[in-house]
Design a protein around this motif. Sequence first.
Motif: not given
Length: 218
Positions: A89-94, A116-123, A125-130
């Motif tokens: 999320l930090i990298v997507a915001a940057g 930013a869009g790809v990183l946001l989707i991955l973030g 996904v990782y949030l739901l997995a966590s």
Amino acid sequence: MSYPPDPNNPYGQPPAAPGYGYPQQAPPAAPGYGYPQQAAPGYGYPQAAPGYGYPPMAAPQSMPGLVVTARVLLFVVGGVQVLLTAFLLIVAAGARTVANQHSTSSDTAIFGNAAAGVLLILGIVYLLASVLSITLGVKFGKGGPATRITTIVYGSVALLLGVFVLIGAITGSTQAQAQTAGSGFGVVIGVLWIAICIIWIVAMSTRDGVNWFNRPRY
């Protein structure tokens, strides 16, 4: 010439009493006297008590060791996934900030917005997995068969993704004709992730794991 004694003659010889002269057949012995009888159930010989021995589905009193290991790994993976979510999320915001500093028609802006869009989707996904990893770990204490089955499905999907990561890392190192640092790190991560997923699946599939999640709850 002798005649058989007349039974109506009061002066005749009385008939021989049974037991004299010729051996008579012994009457059957009363149960418990003279001859050993078959022991009644519960007396003399120990009987196998029903319900004792090795029950097929013995409920464990404490969480089995392999299940504890799987639970700890769920918490560890959940924590790592939270960190990865924050990083992405930090990298997507940057990337979005860099894209906004350029014209919307420039290549930098287009690439920044896409990244930013790809990183946001991955973030996400990782949030739901966590959330799923930590929730499953918490439910290991009081969860039932649904928790066990969900962990098996989660481990199977994660195992498939780990195989893809490992294949991609090996293929990348082969195409580069050399073992680079990035490809070697990918192989290590892929092997480690596959091992963790196998532990999850095996812990939920063994007899101790099944008995733990099928135990009665009061």
